[in-house]
Write a protein that holds these residues in place. Structure first.
Motif: not given
Length: 322
Positions: A284, A187-188, A253, A166-168, A278, A164, A282
């Motif tokens: 990567r 993100k991040g 992913d 990493i991806r939000g 991230s 979460d 945001g």
């Protein structure tokens, strides 16, 4: 009433957005409650600079504040009242409090001229925030003229899955008073990062306080962080390590097919671009697959014979790997 946000951040009215942002970050870091435990003065200072940046860090609010359309607390200035008299009225020195609120100086203290249907206590409560404005949050009452102030800020910690971060994503958090709030994980997101939820704090007559949510990134069973790098261990068979091949590899992913070069060994790292952590924008980074050459659970006689031949005819010294 809150102080002028420019004075609070120590910047000029011509300061650029970047200068405002830098000033806020410096002051917020110096006065953050986590770095000043038990220091009430630092905590109040942190609240004031946060409130000032809430105005100046938002282009629309900054424009309205510079035009006199909102005050330092972000509330619209009162309009439509008749002008004042005396030394602070239309012909006097121009006290902005008296002019904006529509007060006039008569024979005694300030009185309103056109307050039909308007609660003077509400106006003073909004203007002065109970004597403390944003800086006075956390108190239970009192303040200017005995009017209530804004509600207290609340703080909580939220455990967040690495994926979460990493991806939000979204998480729901419950407060002690029974309320639940959906928190958007950017993100991040970083470990220790604090998110501010405006208006989600304790209620008060002049409006609720804010909620500050500190994020705690949890370890992941598959992926691990090594500084700014994300790493995953990938088991590889002996024959794929010797001959080369393709191995299904997990990423944040979803799984991908990873090509294993001939002659790979335990500790070798292969880069998967754009599959890692991230940053705050945001963007990567990369994921590194660390190969782990693995024997079968049961070694068969043929493999034993090959190993014995190698030991007798082709001995070698393994390279030391970290």
């Amino acid at each position: 009433m809150a102080r002028d946000p420019y004075q609070e951040l120590g910047v000029s009215r011509t300061a650029s957005a970047d200068e405002i942002r830098k000033a806020f970050r410096k002051l917020a870091k110096e006065n953050h409650p986590d770095t000043n435990p038990g220091n009430k003065a630092a905590e109040e200072r942190f609240k004031r600079v946060s409130a000032a940046f809430d105005i100046l860090g938002d282009a629309d609010k900054k424009k309205k504040f510079d035009a006199g359309e909102i005050d330092a607390d972000g509330r619209e200035t009162a309009r439509g009242f008749t002008g004042g008299h005396g030394p602070w009225g239309a012909g006097g020195g121009g006290n902005p409090w008296a002019e904006n609120a529509g007060f006039s100086r008569r024979s005694g203290p300030y009185q309103s001229e056109s307050f039909e249907g308007v609660d003077l206590g509400d106006i003073l409560g909004e203007m002065f925030g109970g004597g403390g404005g944003r800086a006075g949050r956390g108190g239970a009452g009192g303040g200017f003229g005995g009017f209530s102030q804004r509600g207290a800020d609340v703080r909580a910690k939220l455990e967040v899955d690495l994926l979460d971060a990493i991806r939000g994503g979204k998480r729901r958090i419950a407060f002690s008073d029974g309320r639940t709030v959906d928190v958007t994980i950017p993100k991040g997101a970083q470990d220790g990062q604090t998110l501010r939820l405006k208006g989600q704090g304790a209620p008060g007559r002049s409006g609720p306080g804010d909620a500050f949510i500190e994020l705690k990134i949890q370890p992941h069973p598959v992926f691990r962080r090594e500084g700014e790098v994300l790493v995953v261990d990938v088991p590889v068979t002996v024959y794929d390590a010797v001959l080369g091949g393709k191995v299904e590899t997990p990423t944040p992913d979803g799984p991908v097919s990873l090509t294993i070069p001939k002659g790979s060994n335990t500790g070798s790292r292969l880069r998967l671009k754009g599959r890692g952590l991230s940053d705050s924008q945001g963007r990567r980074g990369d994921l590194f697959a660390r190969l782990v050459v693995t024997l079968p659970d049961a070694v068969d006689p043929e493999l034993e014979q090959i190993a014995e031949t190698w030991r007798q005819k082709r001995p070698y010294a393994p390279r030391r790997r970290t």
